[in-house]
Design an enzyme around this catalytic site. Structure first.
Site, PDB file in Angstrom:
ATOM      1  N   GLU A 113       0.860  -1.198   0.000  1.00  0.00           N
ATOM      2  CA  GLU A 113       0.000   0.000   0.000  1.00  0.00           C
ATOM      3  C   GLU A 113       0.879   1.225   0.000  1.00  0.00           C
ATOM      4  O   GLU A 113       1.953   1.204   0.587  1.00  0.00           O
ATOM      5  CB  GLU A 113      -0.811   0.116   1.293  1.00  0.00           C
ATOM      6  CG  GLU A 113      -1.644  -1.016   1.702  1.00  0.00           C
ATOM      7  CD  GLU A 113      -1.659  -1.108   3.227  1.00  0.00           C
ATOM      8  OE1 GLU A 113      -1.853  -0.084   3.913  1.00  0.00           O
ATOM      9  OE2 GLU A 113      -1.449  -2.225   3.726  1.00  0.00           O
ATOM     10  N   LYS A 134       2.302   4.651   1.363  1.00  0.00           N
ATOM     11  CA  LYS A 134       2.389   5.239   2.701  1.00  0.00           C
ATOM     12  C   LYS A 134       1.882   6.668   2.570  1.00  0.00           C
ATOM     13  O   LYS A 134       2.521   7.524   1.959  1.00  0.00           O
ATOM     14  CB  LYS A 134       3.829   5.217   3.195  1.00  0.00           C
ATOM     15  CG  LYS A 134       3.964   5.716   4.621  1.00  0.00           C
ATOM     16  CD  LYS A 134       5.356   5.408   5.160  1.00  0.00           C
ATOM     17  CE  LYS A 134       5.460   5.700   6.638  1.00  0.00           C
ATOM     18  NZ  LYS A 134       5.302   7.109   6.955  1.00  0.00           N
ATOM     19  N   ASP A 136       0.841  10.399   3.504  1.00  0.00           N
ATOM     20  CA  ASP A 136       1.493  11.388   4.345  1.00  0.00           C
ATOM     21  C   ASP A 136       0.422  12.200   5.056  1.00  0.00           C
ATOM     22  O   ASP A 136      -0.030  13.227   4.578  1.00  0.00           O
ATOM     23  CB  ASP A 136       2.374  12.279   3.474  1.00  0.00           C
ATOM     24  CG  ASP A 136       3.458  12.932   4.298  1.00  0.00           C
ATOM     25  OD1 ASP A 136       3.561  12.622   5.495  1.00  0.00           O
ATOM     26  OD2 ASP A 136       4.193  13.756   3.738  1.00  0.00           O
ATOM     27  N   TYR A 144      -5.772   1.285   7.141  1.00  0.00           N
ATOM     28  CA  TYR A 144      -4.670   0.406   6.759  1.00  0.00           C
ATOM     29  C   TYR A 144      -4.473  -0.771   7.726  1.00  0.00           C
ATOM     30  O   TYR A 144      -3.492  -1.496   7.621  1.00  0.00           O
ATOM     31  CB  TYR A 144      -3.364   1.177   6.529  1.00  0.00           C
ATOM     32  CG  TYR A 144      -2.861   2.014   7.686  1.00  0.00           C
ATOM     33  CD1 TYR A 144      -2.505   1.436   8.900  1.00  0.00           C
ATOM     34  CD2 TYR A 144      -2.716   3.389   7.527  1.00  0.00           C
ATOM     35  CE1 TYR A 144      -2.034   2.205   9.939  1.00  0.00           C
ATOM     36  CE2 TYR A 144      -2.238   4.173   8.573  1.00  0.00           C
ATOM     37  CZ  TYR A 144      -1.897   3.579   9.782  1.00  0.00           C
ATOM     38  OH  TYR A 144      -1.432   4.337  10.810  1.00  0.00           O
ATOM     39  N   LYS A 148      10.848   4.127   1.539  1.00  0.00           N
ATOM     40  CA  LYS A 148      10.557   5.548   1.369  1.00  0.00           C
ATOM     41  C   LYS A 148      10.985   6.067   0.001  1.00  0.00           C
ATOM     42  O   LYS A 148      11.990   5.645  -0.563  1.00  0.00           O
ATOM     43  CB  LYS A 148      11.289   6.362   2.456  1.00  0.00           C
ATOM     44  CG  LYS A 148      10.935   5.976   3.877  1.00  0.00           C
ATOM     45  CD  LYS A 148       9.535   6.400   4.269  1.00  0.00           C
ATOM     46  CE  LYS A 148       9.469   7.854   4.652  1.00  0.00           C
ATOM     47  NZ  LYS A 148       9.952   8.121   6.012  1.00  0.00           N
ATOM     48  N   CYS A 150      17.338  48.258 -11.526  1.00  0.00           N
ATOM     49  CA  CYS A 150      17.739  46.970 -12.094  1.00  0.00           C
ATOM     50  C   CYS A 150      19.176  46.646 -11.683  1.00  0.00           C
ATOM     51  O   CYS A 150      20.073  47.470 -11.884  1.00  0.00           O
ATOM     52  CB  CYS A 150      17.619  47.024 -13.606  1.00  0.00           C
ATOM     53  SG  CYS A 150      18.309  45.584 -14.415  1.00  0.00           S
ATOM     54  N   CYS A 173      21.307  46.836 -15.218  1.00  0.00           N
ATOM     55  CA  CYS A 173      21.521  48.052 -16.006  1.00  0.00           C
ATOM     56  C   CYS A 173      21.224  49.327 -15.223  1.00  0.00           C
ATOM     57  O   CYS A 173      21.472  50.423 -15.727  1.00  0.00           O
ATOM     58  CB  CYS A 173      20.690  48.016 -17.279  1.00  0.00           C
ATOM     59  SG  CYS A 173      18.925  48.246 -16.992  1.00  0.00           S
ATOM     60  N   CYS A 180      12.274  45.455 -14.899  1.00  0.00           N
ATOM     61  CA  CYS A 180      13.283  46.454 -15.241  1.00  0.00           C
ATOM     62  C   CYS A 180      12.751  47.201 -16.447  1.00  0.00           C
ATOM     63  O   CYS A 180      12.275  46.592 -17.413  1.00  0.00           O
ATOM     64  CB  CYS A 180      14.582  45.738 -15.588  1.00  0.00           C
ATOM     65  SG  CYS A 180      15.671  46.709 -16.635  1.00  0.00           S
ATOM     66  N   CYS A 219      19.150  47.016 -21.374  1.00  0.00           N
ATOM     67  CA  CYS A 219      19.557  46.171 -20.251  1.00  0.00           C
ATOM     68  C   CYS A 219      20.256  44.926 -20.779  1.00  0.00           C
ATOM     69  O   CYS A 219      19.697  44.167 -21.572  1.00  0.00           O
ATOM     70  CB  CYS A 219      18.329  45.779 -19.430  1.00  0.00           C
ATOM     71  SG  CYS A 219      18.738  44.653 -18.092  1.00  0.00           S
TER      72      CYS A 219
HETATM   73  S1  IVH Z   1       1.066   0.477   9.039  1.00  0.00           S
HETATM   74  C1  IVH Z   1       2.169  -1.429  12.876  1.00  0.00           C
HETATM   75  N1  IVH Z   1       0.314   1.407   6.694  1.00  0.00           N
HETATM   76  O1  IVH Z   1       3.183   5.678   8.824  1.00  0.00           O
HETATM   77  C2  IVH Z   1       2.030  -0.809  11.554  1.00  0.00           C
HETATM   78  N2  IVH Z   1       1.195   2.916   8.288  1.00  0.00           N
HETATM   79  O2  IVH Z   1       5.824   5.110  10.448  1.00  0.00           O
HETATM   80  C3  IVH Z   1       1.922   0.635  11.625  1.00  0.00           C
HETATM   81  N3  IVH Z   1       1.231   5.250   7.544  1.00  0.00           N
HETATM   82  O3  IVH Z   1       2.231   6.685  11.864  1.00  0.00           O
HETATM   83  C4  IVH Z   1       1.404   1.348  10.501  1.00  0.00           C
HETATM   84  N4  IVH Z   1       0.348   4.900   5.564  1.00  0.00           N
HETATM   85  O4  IVH Z   1       0.257   6.507  10.339  1.00  0.00           O
HETATM   86  C5  IVH Z   1       0.831   1.685   7.905  1.00  0.00           C
HETATM   87  N5  IVH Z   1      -0.428   2.114   4.619  1.00  0.00           N
HETATM   88  C6  IVH Z   1       0.092   2.386   5.823  1.00  0.00           C
HETATM   89  C7  IVH Z   1       0.446   3.693   6.185  1.00  0.00           C
HETATM   90  C8  IVH Z   1       0.997   3.922   7.437  1.00  0.00           C
HETATM   91  C9  IVH Z   1       0.822   5.803   6.405  1.00  0.00           C
HETATM   92  C10 IVH Z   1       1.830   5.982   8.694  1.00  0.00           C
HETATM   93  C11 IVH Z   1       1.234   5.571  10.016  1.00  0.00           C
HETATM   94  C12 IVH Z   1       2.357   5.606  11.003  1.00  0.00           C
HETATM   95  C13 IVH Z   1       3.561   5.788  10.166  1.00  0.00           C
HETATM   96  C14 IVH Z   1       4.531   4.679  10.498  1.00  0.00           C
END
Ligand code: IVH
Length: 682
Positions: A122, A124, A126, A234, A323, A417, A420, A435, A441
């Site tokens: 999945e 991650k 933000d 998640y 990451k 400027c 010039c 300018c 210029c």
């Molecule tokens: S799993 C025990 N899945 O990332 C497993 N975390 O560093 C814990 N996060 O604060 C989390 N997307 O909020 C999981 N698909 C995802 C995620 C996710 C974002 C965030 C989560 C946690 C941080 C972990």
């Protein structure tokens, strides 16, 4: 008043329908009814609930608007701690993770030698981690992660988020179910929020994550309700009673059935190579996704294998976050320089302590204009956040508060400027300072020559930016026509040029002389005349003479040409410096064939003069003016004997009286619109 059994039943049915439509819309992104139908049902429910307030239940779709402000958030103890994830920053680290857990599972006889592990994959997201507690299907509590053990009770706030069901759908869910997920702001919602903040002249948020965090931290949940937050599930923290599927992705699919949003990109991958492939594919689409992600989470899909693997201090052994390169980093602002562009625009550029961000080292970032410096509240020596996303040019997005050195100097926008010395001016409705030196210029001249030589203009191969700078600095070239007077001796003597490159450049200059009208017109660098406009102008008029002689009204007849561009074009050809440059280029042998233009019937309103007065209802006066001009009409500001038609809107005053006195034809807005339609302008 007590409600009849029918009313109670109807009310329940309305709630059910609304919850169902809410799910189709916010979770499945596949609505079954138009918004108007949803609104109608909601209004009906609101009316009934107003009549019978005793029937309002906490899971009613009307109860998402936020509640009275809290004094403070209460604390929540997590039954199962909310952990974090181990990170992998490159392919080797991901392979290492996979190898370690494979070995562990093989040693425990839970996996065969050479048997690849299946992972749930999945993005991650933000955002902000959240825990949602459902008892008997009813949302009972929402909490932040806090330090992992103790979080804050944000129930009022999470209730306003439409992708969080107030009551679980369907059946089969455990009586106690704690769902974990991420609350985030989609990019579009973030931009809309900042646009609104800018309009109210309030501070804008730096990025969607900060905006989501700020929105959730509101003690007044009515404010949260106004923010387009989403929540994506998640995982499950703990559950009591009932059962769950035996794989991670199976659990997420069950959560989706029960009304929660899960990420649309979720998939499984067997073996680490397939994981890497998924990472690559999603990395390539990262910018195009409607929300920010900072990596991919890979989780061992089998829950029994997860159990075998267990946990280390603060993270599960069975998951890893691979990451993406960070798109934001902090660094120090060393200096601000002011660059002058081809059209004189003075752009402040931040000189930064070099920093690795978004996969590249960044030492410069644009600051756009004076307003931006003010908005950021920037001073020299500040610690700043730099963002570099995809191929977008790096940008300073914020100042890190509390890190300003003592006596940090303010940034002074130059009044003259820097190249010039001509005055810098800012027009009333423009953010950009320019300018006023024009081609006096040196900076503007250099940029004009670079543009002239560029591929989509005269396409002079080998005449790059650095070479142009040298030629201008050494006074070998001061206008574009000078390029064609360069000699072999002059070129061969330049830095990084030898006899061979001088030969090549002279040959390229020679080749470039045979060009086309659209290329030449674009090469002239008239403001706002890009490639497409140059092509349209060339095809419409056929020759440079006709374009240079065209009036603003005639220019407006060309596709893509509005009043501003038309003005820049006539202004360009009015200046002797420019007409002399064109003549000199022709003298040097630059040529192009004219374009044959089909005989065009005269513009339908050519030769007619209109005056617009009063308030128009359907369009603004300037829109009406542009459309009339497109049809060849002249639009004047005052009524005279030469006026043919007066278009009179509401509250027309002295111009109307004057037109009546002079016997000028008077039409209303509707008649003008008919006329525009009749000639195809509308
Ligand atoms: S799993 C025990 N899945 O990332 C497993 N975390 O560093 C814990 N996060 O604060 C989390 N997307 O909020 C999981 N698909 C995802 C995620 C996710 C974002 C965030 C989560 C946690 C941080 C972990």
């Amino acid at each position: 008043m007590s409600a009849s059994p029918q009313t109670i039943k109807h009310l329940q049915s309305l709630k059910q329908q609304l919850n169902h439509h809410n799910y189709r819309y916010y979770v499945l992104d596949d609505p079954q009814v138009p918004d108007s139908e949803y609104d109608r049902l909601l209004r009906e429910l609101q009316a009934l609930e107003q009549q019978y307030p005793q029937l309002i239940t906490p899971d009613s779709p009307t109860q998402r608007v936020g509640a009275a402000p809290l004094e403070a958030f209460a604390q929540v103890q997590h039954e199962v701690p909310m952990l974090s994830l181990e990170n992998a920053f490159d392919e080797a680290e991901l392979r290492d993770f996979n190898r370690r857990i494979s070995e562990r599972l093989i040693a425990a006889d839970a996996l065969k030698e050479d048997q690849p592990i299946e992972y749930g994959c999945e993005p991650k997201l933000d955002g902000i981690a959240v825990s949602l507690l459902y008892r008997d299907g009813l949302l009972q509590r929402g909490a932040t992660r806090g330090d992992g053990t103790t979080g804050e009770d944000i129930t009022q706030n999470v209730r306003t988020i439409h992708s969080i069901p107030l009551r679980l759908l369907g059946s089969g869910y455990p009586p106690v179910l704690e769902v974990r997920g991420e609350i985030y702001l989609p990019k579009a919602g973030f931009e809309a929020m900042n646009r609104a903040a800018r309009e109210r002249e309030e501070k804008v948020f730096v990025n969607p994550r900060n905006a989501a965090a700020g929105s959730l931290r509101q003690l007044d949940s009515r404010l949260t309700a106004a923010r387009p937050l989403e929540m994506c599930a998640y995982g499950v923290g703990w559950f009591d009673g009932g059962g769950l599927p035996d794989t991670h992705t199976g659990v997420l699919r069950a959560l989706q059935q029960w009304g929660l949003l899960i990420n649309a990109e979720m998939t499984t991958a067997v073996g680490v190579d397939a994981c890497i492939e998924f990472y690559r594919q999603l990395a390539a689409r990262r910018e195009a996704l409607p929300y920010d992600i900072d990596g991919i989470v890979f989780k061992v899909n089998s829950l029994s294998l997860q159990q075998q693997l267990g946990y280390v201090a603060r993270a599960p052994r069975w998951a890893v976050a691979y990451k993406f390169p960070a798109q934001e980093e902090s660094t120090t602002l060393l200096d601000v320089e002011f660059q002058v562009g081809r059209t004189g625009a003075v752009t402040p550029v931040a000189r930064l302590e070099p920093v690795f961000v978004g996969g590249a080292t960044v030492a410069n970032a644009t600051l756009h204009n004076r307003d931006e410096i003010e908005r950021l509240g920037l001073r020299l020596g500040d610690t700043v956040i730099v963002r570099r996303a995809g191929d977008v040019i790096p940008k300073v997005v914020a100042v890190v508060p509390g890190k300003r050195p003592k006596n940090a100097a303010a940034i002074v926008f130059p009044e003259r400027c820097p190249v010039c010395g001509s005055p810098v001016e800012t027009l009333e409705d423009e953010a950009v300072a320019r300018c006023t030196g024009g081609l006096i210029c040196e900076a503007q001249r250099k940029e004009a020559i670079k543009h002239f030589a560029s591929r989509k203009a005269m396409d002079i191969e080998g005449l790059g930016d650095k070479l142009v700078e040298q030629l201008v600095d050494q006074k070998l070239v001061s206008s574009v026509a000078d390029l064609y007077r360069l000699t072999h001796a002059q070129l061969a003597g330049l830095e990084r040029m030898g006899a061979k490159s001088a030969d090549n450049l002279l040959a390229a200059l020679e080749t470039s002389k045979a060009t086309s009208l659209p290329h030449f017109l674009f090469a002239l660098g008239i403001r706002e005349v890009g490639e497409a406009t140059a092509r349209n102008l060339a095809n419409y008029f056929g020759s440079l003479e006709k374009i240079a002689a065209a009036s603003e009204e005639q220019l407006l007849e060309v596709d893509d040409v509005g009043p501003v561009v038309a003005h820049f074009i006539t202004e360009f050809f009015c200046q002797p410096y420019n007409t002399e440059a064109v003549a000199a280029l022709r003298g040097a042998g630059v040529s192009w064939p004219d374009i044959e233009v089909a005989e065009r019937p005269p513009a339908p309103l050519a030769g007619l003069t209109f005056v617009l007065t009063g308030t128009l209802a359907i369009m603004s006066r300037s829109e009406a003016k542009a459309l009339l001009q497109q049809l060849g009409a002249k639009v004047a500001g005052t009524v005279s004997a030469k006026t043919h038609h007066l278009v009179a809107g509401e509250k027309a005053g002295s111009k109307l009286t004057k037109a009546q006195e002079l016997g000028v034809d008077i039409m209303d807005e509707a008649a003008m619109i008919d006329l525009l339609k009749q000639h195809g302008a509308l």
